[in-house]
Design an enzyme around this catalytic site. Structure first.
Site, PDB file in Angstrom:
ATOM      1  N   SER A  12      17.100 -74.752   4.189  1.00 31.32           N
ATOM      2  CA  SER A  12      17.921 -74.195   5.276  1.00 31.32           C
ATOM      3  C   SER A  12      19.019 -75.181   5.694  1.00 31.32           C
ATOM      4  O   SER A  12      20.139 -74.770   6.029  1.00 31.32           O
ATOM      5  CB  SER A  12      17.059 -73.780   6.474  1.00 31.32           C
ATOM      6  OG  SER A  12      16.450 -74.891   7.071  1.00 31.32           O
ATOM      7  N   ASN A  13      18.733 -76.478   5.651  1.00 28.68           N
ATOM      8  CA  ASN A  13      19.795 -77.456   5.959  1.00 28.68           C
ATOM      9  C   ASN A  13      20.877 -77.431   4.881  1.00 28.68           C
ATOM     10  O   ASN A  13      22.066 -77.552   5.177  1.00 28.68           O
ATOM     11  CB  ASN A  13      19.211 -78.862   6.087  1.00 28.68           C
ATOM     12  CG  ASN A  13      18.668 -79.147   7.468  1.00 28.68           C
ATOM     13  OD1 ASN A  13      19.434 -79.360   8.397  1.00 28.68           O
ATOM     14  ND2 ASN A  13      17.350 -79.122   7.613  1.00 28.68           N
ATOM     15  N   MET A  78      11.522 -84.504  -0.957  1.00 27.34           N
ATOM     16  CA  MET A  78      10.195 -85.050  -0.668  1.00 27.34           C
ATOM     17  C   MET A  78       9.757 -86.084  -1.708  1.00 27.34           C
ATOM     18  O   MET A  78       8.662 -86.019  -2.254  1.00 27.34           O
ATOM     19  CB  MET A  78       9.168 -83.914  -0.589  1.00 27.34           C
ATOM     20  CG  MET A  78       9.490 -82.884   0.470  1.00 27.34           C
ATOM     21  SD  MET A  78       9.708 -83.617   2.100  1.00 27.34           S
ATOM     22  CE  MET A  78       7.997 -83.932   2.504  1.00 27.34           C
ATOM     23  N   HIS A  97      15.848 -86.640   9.003  1.00 23.38           N
ATOM     24  CA  HIS A  97      14.415 -86.864   9.226  1.00 23.38           C
ATOM     25  C   HIS A  97      14.029 -86.258  10.579  1.00 23.38           C
ATOM     26  O   HIS A  97      14.728 -86.478  11.577  1.00 23.38           O
ATOM     27  CB  HIS A  97      14.138 -88.369   9.209  1.00 23.38           C
ATOM     28  CG  HIS A  97      12.709 -88.711   9.409  1.00 23.38           C
ATOM     29  ND1 HIS A  97      11.783 -88.674   8.386  1.00 23.38           N
ATOM     30  CD2 HIS A  97      12.021 -89.075  10.513  1.00 23.38           C
ATOM     31  CE1 HIS A  97      10.594 -88.995   8.867  1.00 23.38           C
ATOM     32  NE2 HIS A  97      10.704 -89.253  10.158  1.00 23.38           N
ATOM     33  N   GLU A 130      16.256 -98.936   0.614  1.00 23.93           N
ATOM     34  CA  GLU A 130      14.998 -99.024  -0.139  1.00 23.93           C
ATOM     35  C   GLU A 130      13.785 -98.831   0.755  1.00 23.93           C
ATOM     36  O   GLU A 130      12.748 -98.365   0.306  1.00 23.93           O
ATOM     37  CB  GLU A 130      14.901-100.378  -0.832  1.00 23.93           C
ATOM     38  CG  GLU A 130      15.821-100.459  -2.025  1.00 23.93           C
ATOM     39  CD  GLU A 130      15.843-101.835  -2.629  1.00 23.93           C
ATOM     40  OE1 GLU A 130      14.765-102.454  -2.713  1.00 23.93           O
ATOM     41  OE2 GLU A 130      16.933-102.291  -3.003  1.00 23.93           O
ATOM     42  N   GLU A 162      18.860 -80.077  13.922  1.00 23.70           N
ATOM     43  CA  GLU A 162      19.286 -80.611  12.619  1.00 23.70           C
ATOM     44  C   GLU A 162      20.547 -79.900  12.135  1.00 23.70           C
ATOM     45  O   GLU A 162      21.443 -80.534  11.575  1.00 23.70           O
ATOM     46  CB  GLU A 162      18.170 -80.432  11.576  1.00 23.70           C
ATOM     47  CG  GLU A 162      16.956 -81.294  11.834  1.00 23.70           C
ATOM     48  CD  GLU A 162      15.882 -81.149  10.780  1.00 23.70           C
ATOM     49  OE1 GLU A 162      14.972 -81.998  10.769  1.00 23.70           O
ATOM     50  OE2 GLU A 162      15.912 -80.202   9.972  1.00 23.70           O
TER      51      GLU A 162
END
Ligand code: GRF
Length: 177
Positions: A12-13, A78, A97, A130, A162
């Site tokens: 959706s984003n 993910m 996030h 990282e 978001e």
């Protein structure tokens, strides 16, 4: 600026970025789960997409380079990103996030916010480094946690934020390069 997006889920984003960016700005969406929502949305929106199921970052880099991508947006990706990809796109990878970082890094963060008895939750867009969910913060937005919130209701409230801050953060990064 040519934008590449990486997704593992609903997307959706991703769809929201496509709809809020200039036409032809989002040039490629890489996904790692066959038939995921992001793939279906890409087909519907006419955006090129590429399934890369293994963590073959050399292939991911090649695909983005061929497409001329200048900014990569992780929108529900993910998987941990390694230095290989980060070095290929220095300060050109951002992530959304669903918590107010540095609080609640990692997975299941909405549940963890509820379990912790937090009264405020939110979302963060940050540069990818990282170290997981630890890069410089570009934008954050808060949402209240209300009585009887569940993971579903709170996730929905966070996602609506978001959809506001991710396009704003992309705009911000565009003006920095
Ligand atoms: C978002 O909530 C984002 O914060 C997290 O993954 C979710 C992706 O949702 N990283 P969608 O696939 O964009 O619907």
């Amino acid at each position: 600026m040519k934008i590449g997006v990486m997704c593992s889920g609903n997307g959706s984003n991703f769809e929201n970025i496509v709809r809020t960016c200039r036409t032809d700005e989002v040039v490629l969406m890489i996904y790692n789960k066959k038939d995921c929502g992001a793939y279906k949305r890409a087909s519907k929106l006419g955006i090129s997409s590429c399934l890369i199921r293994s963590n073959d970052e050399a292939k991911i880099i090649r695909e983005f380079m061929w497409a001329g991508v200048e900014l990569i947006v992780l929108a529900g990706w993910m998987r941990i990103v390694t230095p290989h990809l980060i070095d290929a796109f220095p300060r050109r990878i951002i992530n959304i996030h669903p918590s107010l970082l540095p609080k609640h890094k990692g997975l299941n963060v909405v549940q963890r916010a509820l379990d912790a008895g937090d009264t405020v939750a939110g979302c963060t867009v940050h540069y990818v480094t990282e170290e997981l969910d630890s890069g410089d913060i570009i934008l954050q937005a808060e949402v209240p946690i209300i009585e009887n919130d569940t993971v579903e209701t709170l996730t929905r409230r966070i996602q609506l934020k978001e959809y506001c801050i991710l396009p704003q953060a992309i705009d911000h990064v565009k003006h920095k390069v």
